[in-house]
Design an enzyme around this catalytic site. Structure first.
Site, mmCIF file in Angstrom:
data_model
loop_
_atom_site.group_PDB
_atom_site.id
_atom_site.type_symbol
_atom_site.label_atom_id
_atom_site.label_comp_id
_atom_site.label_asym_id
_atom_site.label_seq_id
_atom_site.Cartn_x
_atom_site.Cartn_y
_atom_site.Cartn_z
ATOM 1 N N HIS A 1 -2.337 -5.354 1.542
ATOM 2 C CA HIS A 1 -3.646 -5.996 1.344
ATOM 3 C C HIS A 1 -3.397 -7.450 0.991
ATOM 4 O O HIS A 1 -2.425 -7.765 0.303
ATOM 5 C CB HIS A 1 -4.409 -5.336 0.189
ATOM 6 C CG HIS A 1 -5.565 -6.174 -0.289
ATOM 7 N ND1 HIS A 1 -6.797 -6.120 0.304
ATOM 8 C CD2 HIS A 1 -5.650 -7.140 -1.259
ATOM 9 C CE1 HIS A 1 -7.602 -6.989 -0.287
ATOM 10 N NE2 HIS A 1 -6.926 -7.626 -1.249
ATOM 11 N N GLU B 1 -9.744 -10.574 -7.642
ATOM 12 C CA GLU B 1 -8.756 -9.504 -7.447
ATOM 13 C C GLU B 1 -7.571 -9.660 -8.394
ATOM 14 O O GLU B 1 -7.067 -8.668 -8.935
ATOM 15 C CB GLU B 1 -8.298 -9.495 -5.981
ATOM 16 C CG GLU B 1 -9.422 -9.030 -5.053
ATOM 17 C CD GLU B 1 -9.094 -9.112 -3.562
ATOM 18 O OE1 GLU B 1 -9.961 -8.747 -2.762
ATOM 19 O OE2 GLU B 1 -7.973 -9.547 -3.203
ATOM 20 N N TYR C 1 -12.442 -1.955 -3.712
ATOM 21 C CA TYR C 1 -12.913 -2.095 -2.323
ATOM 22 C C TYR C 1 -14.441 -1.973 -2.216
ATOM 23 O O TYR C 1 -14.949 -1.655 -1.143
ATOM 24 C CB TYR C 1 -12.252 -1.050 -1.432
ATOM 25 C CG TYR C 1 -10.863 -1.446 -0.939
ATOM 26 C CD1 TYR C 1 -10.683 -2.551 -0.105
ATOM 27 C CD2 TYR C 1 -9.738 -0.706 -1.270
ATOM 28 C CE1 TYR C 1 -9.431 -2.915 0.368
ATOM 29 C CE2 TYR C 1 -8.475 -1.058 -0.798
ATOM 30 C CZ TYR C 1 -8.340 -2.164 0.016
ATOM 31 O OH TYR C 1 -7.094 -2.515 0.489
ATOM 32 N N LYS D 1 0.816 -1.226 0.000
ATOM 33 C CA LYS D 1 0.000 0.000 0.000
ATOM 34 C C LYS D 1 0.851 1.278 0.000
ATOM 35 O O LYS D 1 2.055 1.236 0.264
ATOM 36 C CB LYS D 1 -0.924 -0.024 1.217
ATOM 37 C CG LYS D 1 -1.984 -1.143 1.171
ATOM 38 C CD LYS D 1 -2.957 -1.023 2.354
ATOM 39 C CE LYS D 1 -4.036 -2.076 2.299
ATOM 40 N NZ LYS D 1 -5.007 -1.929 3.418
ATOM 41 N N ASN E 1 -2.078 0.409 6.669
ATOM 42 C CA ASN E 1 -1.515 -0.804 7.262
ATOM 43 C C ASN E 1 -0.684 -1.643 6.284
ATOM 44 O O ASN E 1 -0.592 -2.857 6.405
ATOM 45 C CB ASN E 1 -2.630 -1.629 7.917
ATOM 46 C CG ASN E 1 -3.719 -2.001 6.925
ATOM 47 O OD1 ASN E 1 -3.616 -1.693 5.752
ATOM 48 N ND2 ASN E 1 -4.750 -2.681 7.405
HETATM 49 O O1 CDP Z 1 -7.130 -5.661 4.925
HETATM 50 P P1 CDP Z 1 -7.932 -6.608 5.791
HETATM 51 O O2 CDP Z 1 -8.561 -7.737 5.011
HETATM 52 O O3 CDP Z 1 -7.130 -7.098 6.965
HETATM 53 O O4 CDP Z 1 -9.117 -5.742 6.451
HETATM 54 P P2 CDP Z 1 -10.592 -5.377 5.900
HETATM 55 O O5 CDP Z 1 -11.524 -5.499 7.042
HETATM 56 O O6 CDP Z 1 -10.898 -6.161 4.656
HETATM 57 O O7 CDP Z 1 -10.479 -3.845 5.551
HETATM 58 C C1 CDP Z 1 -9.884 -3.404 4.352
HETATM 59 C C2 CDP Z 1 -8.999 -2.215 4.659
HETATM 60 O O8 CDP Z 1 -9.812 -1.139 5.099
HETATM 61 C C3 CDP Z 1 -7.992 -2.419 5.797
HETATM 62 O O9 CDP Z 1 -6.838 -3.119 5.417
HETATM 63 C C4 CDP Z 1 -7.708 -0.986 6.177
HETATM 64 O O10 CDP Z 1 -6.805 -0.368 5.261
HETATM 65 C C5 CDP Z 1 -9.079 -0.332 6.018
HETATM 66 N N1 CDP Z 1 -9.809 -0.262 7.319
HETATM 67 C C6 CDP Z 1 -9.885 0.962 7.976
HETATM 68 O O11 CDP Z 1 -9.370 1.968 7.477
HETATM 69 N N2 CDP Z 1 -10.543 1.042 9.201
HETATM 70 C C7 CDP Z 1 -11.108 -0.051 9.739
HETATM 71 N N3 CDP Z 1 -11.735 0.056 10.900
HETATM 72 C C8 CDP Z 1 -11.045 -1.280 9.075
HETATM 73 C C9 CDP Z 1 -10.385 -1.361 7.861
HETATM 74 MG MG MG Z 2 -10.037 -7.695 3.552
#
Ligand code: CDP
Ligand code: MG
Length: 140
Positions: free
Chosen positions: A117, A128, A51, A11, A114
């Site tokens: 992805h 994807e 997303y 990212k 973070n």
């Molecule tokens: O990336 P991952 O699958 O671990 O998490 P997700 O629940 O699929 O969320 C996608 C992305 O959204 C995360 O990796 C974060 O960059 C963002 N996110 C956020 O900004 N705030 C949150 N509370 C949860 C996710």
């Molecule tokens: Mg995810």
């Protein structure tokens, strides 16, 4: 178990800090092979479509802004159990909860920024991968 493929993104927070090589080393040390990789800059629309599953979440607009704010590195990873293995080496979404030694524990700046992805299931991995790569770009 057969070889599996998953989709990964390094990212903008990580490309900005020049961490592509360090993150790739973690992926390779975990036994994942980077079989396709390119550096691109997404538009906000592209990030929004990628997303889309999160479109009703409160962080969606900020996430799309962030993902289009600087270059990203999109990748296809291959290995035994690649989807779960990549999720393991990534660490928890919130770096505060990520296990020591994981990419997010070492590099992530916040729950939003973070560093990586990773696909969460075979169906999403296939969609994807196809969003960013054509079949001829995948050489395992
Ligand atoms: O990336 P991952 O699958 O671990 O998490 P997700 O629940 O699929 O969320 C996608 C992305 O959204 C995360 O990796 C974060 O960059 C963002 N996110 C956020 O900004 N705030 C949150 N509370 C949860 C996710
Ligand atoms: Mg995810």
């Amino acid at each position: 178990m057969a070889l599996e493929r998953t989709f990964s993104i390094i990212k903008p927070d990580a490309t900005r800090r020049n961490l592509t090589g360090k993150i790739n080393a973690k992926l390779e040390e975990a036994g994942l092979r980077i079989i396709a990789q390119k550096r691109i800059k997404m538009t906000k629309e592209q990030a929004g479509k990628f997303y889309e599953v999160h479109k009703d979440r409160p962080f969606y607009d900020e996430l799309c802004e962030f993902m289009s704010s600087a270059p990203v590195v999109v990748q296809v990873l291959e290995g035994e159990n690649a989807i779960a293995k990549n999720r393991e080496v990534m660490g928890a979404t919130n770096p505060a909860d990520a296990a020591p030694g994981t990419i997010r524990a070492e590099f992530a700046e916040s729950v939003g920024e973070n560093s990586v992805h990773g696909s969460d299931a075979p169906e999403t991995a296939a969609v994807e991968i196809a969003y960013f790569f054509s079949g001829t770009e995948l050489v395992g």
